[in-house]
Design an enzyme around this catalytic site. Structure first.
Site, PDB file in Angstrom:
ATOM      1  N   ARG A 146      -8.643   7.364  -9.030  1.00 47.18           N
ATOM      2  CA  ARG A 146      -8.312   6.216  -9.865  1.00 47.18           C
ATOM      3  C   ARG A 146      -7.172   6.591 -10.806  1.00 47.18           C
ATOM      4  O   ARG A 146      -7.159   7.680 -11.390  1.00 47.18           O
ATOM      5  CB  ARG A 146      -9.528   5.756 -10.677  1.00 47.18           C
ATOM      6  N   HIS A 190      -1.844   3.545  -3.100  1.00 48.65           N
ATOM      7  CA  HIS A 190      -3.291   3.426  -2.879  1.00 48.65           C
ATOM      8  C   HIS A 190      -3.582   3.300  -1.387  1.00 48.65           C
ATOM      9  O   HIS A 190      -4.313   2.408  -0.940  1.00 48.65           O
ATOM     10  CB  HIS A 190      -3.853   2.220  -3.641  1.00 48.65           C
ATOM     11  N   ASP A 216      -1.662   8.884  -5.325  1.00 49.03           N
ATOM     12  CA  ASP A 216      -1.914   7.713  -4.480  1.00 49.03           C
ATOM     13  C   ASP A 216      -2.379   6.540  -5.328  1.00 49.03           C
ATOM     14  O   ASP A 216      -2.523   5.432  -4.828  1.00 49.03           O
ATOM     15  CB  ASP A 216      -2.972   8.045  -3.425  1.00 49.03           C
ATOM     16  N   GLU A 272      -1.383   0.072 -11.781  1.00 54.97           N
ATOM     17  CA  GLU A 272      -0.989  -0.305 -10.419  1.00 54.97           C
ATOM     18  C   GLU A 272      -1.341  -1.726 -10.022  1.00 54.97           C
ATOM     19  O   GLU A 272      -0.813  -2.255  -9.049  1.00 54.97           O
ATOM     20  CB  GLU A 272      -1.644   0.641  -9.405  1.00 54.97           C
TER      21      GLU A 272
END
Length: 344
Positions: free
Chosen positions: A231, A292, A255, A260
């Site tokens: 996260r 992600h 990632d 985001e």
């Protein structure tokens, strides 16, 4: 046939849900819009809703869902920090997909580490322009280096196995150590001080929010490499940026990103993004960012679709909700579900 509103739809979602829904008595209606307080009214006439990790399921969104007769929200993901559970209690049952493919996420974490370390992304861009120079592409052997893994759930343990396959030494921190795992657990401070590579595999909670911050960064080795496939808010992005600029952090493979939700999964290639921290991180030669993507394998997508539809089937059949996220359980620290196996 129950009618389900499917929010934040992407083509790869639709492929797998369309394949599997034939086994269930559901009509899925796909919306590209994210589930928010502004779009929640779209559920009028629906029996349930499916949402994703970057939807904003706040008090207003929940009240609108409940007002329109929706009693079940199926999250097609493991994370749920984007939901106001206090507002959902007694109004909306929330279920999730607790595990879809730990291999997908763990393998992506290692892929990012390998790419970042050996500068594969930079080499790819060079050779496409017929630049075959090796200057600036030097990496280091993973063999013999120390990996620090924060969080040893299924994903963390798979990542540890992968690291061991490369001949790395592994340290781990988790407030709930895996029993009889053979993992060497240490305190956070020792992990930060000894690890050459630190990979985050813990959930986002009050305790883990900004676990990577100015204070913890100062404990780390100079040139440490950070990986985050969990996260975004586990890392204080501003402090990470400063640590990369100073050279304290030798590389970052991300990632996920703290802010985001309005960016990832969308195409902004013809737009100047307004997030200056993200823009600066992307511009850095020793930062690798994916949007992600770690979960994105065929196996994971199939498991997500199957578990999500099974969760909905359990709800409408009046069965035990095996994957319900319960506000009361969180609050009390133990399961207080009613005899029917539901939160309320």
């Amino acid at each position: 046939m129950k009618k389900i509103a499917f929010f934040d739809t992407k083509p790869y979602d639709k492929i797998w849900f369309d394949q599997i829904k034939a086994d269930y008595d559901f009509e899925l209606v796909y919306f590209e819009e994210k589930l928010t307080s502004n779009t929640a009214s779209m559920v009028q006439g629906y029996d349930g809703a499916i949402a994703f990790v970057n939807d904003t399921i706040d008090k207003n969104a929940i009240e609108t869902l409940a007002k329109n007769g929706v009693g079940i929200l199926a999250m097609r993901c493991a994370g749920y920090n984007n939901i106001d559970f206090k507002a959902a209690f007694q109004k909306l049952h929330v279920v999730r997909v607790p595990a879809y493919s730990p291999y997908a996420v763990a393998e992506h974490a290692m892929a990012m580490l390998l790419c970042l370390n050996r500068k594969l992304h930079r080499a790819f861009n060079r050779t496409r322009e017929y630049n075959f120079s090796l200057n600036g592409l030097t990496g280091f052997d993973l063999h013999g280096k120390t990996a620090g893994v924060i969080g040893t759930g299924k994903i963390g343990r798979v990542f540890i196995d992968i690291c061991r396959g490369f001949g790395m030494n592994v340290l781990a921190f988790d407030p709930y150590p895996a029993k009889d795992s053979g993992i060497e657990y240490v305190e956070q401070e020792e992990l930060f001080a000894r690890a050459d590579v630190i990979s985050l595999h813990c959930p986002l909670t009050k305790e883990t929010a900004h676990i990577i911050n100015k204070k913890t960064l100062a404990l780390m080795k100079d040139g440490v490499v950070l990986i985050n496939t969990s996260r975004g808010a586990l890392i204080d992005s501003d402090e990470l940026l400063e640590a990369i600029k100073s050279g304290k952090v030798g590389g970052a493979a991300l990632d996920v990103y703290e802010e985001e939700s309005d960016l990832f999964y969308e195409d902004f290639s013809n737009t100047n993004i307004q997030d200056d921290v993200l823009a600066r991180l992307i511009s850095m030669h020793n930062v690798l960012i994916t949007s992600h993507q770690a979960f994105l394998t065929n196996e994971a997508l199939q498991n997500i679709a199957e578990t999500t539809l099974k969760n909905l089937e359990e709800y409408f059949a009046g069965k035990l909700l095996q994957n319900e996220i319960c506000y009361q359980c969180d609050k009390l620290g133990k399961c207080e579900k009613l005899p029917n196996g539901r939160c309320f």
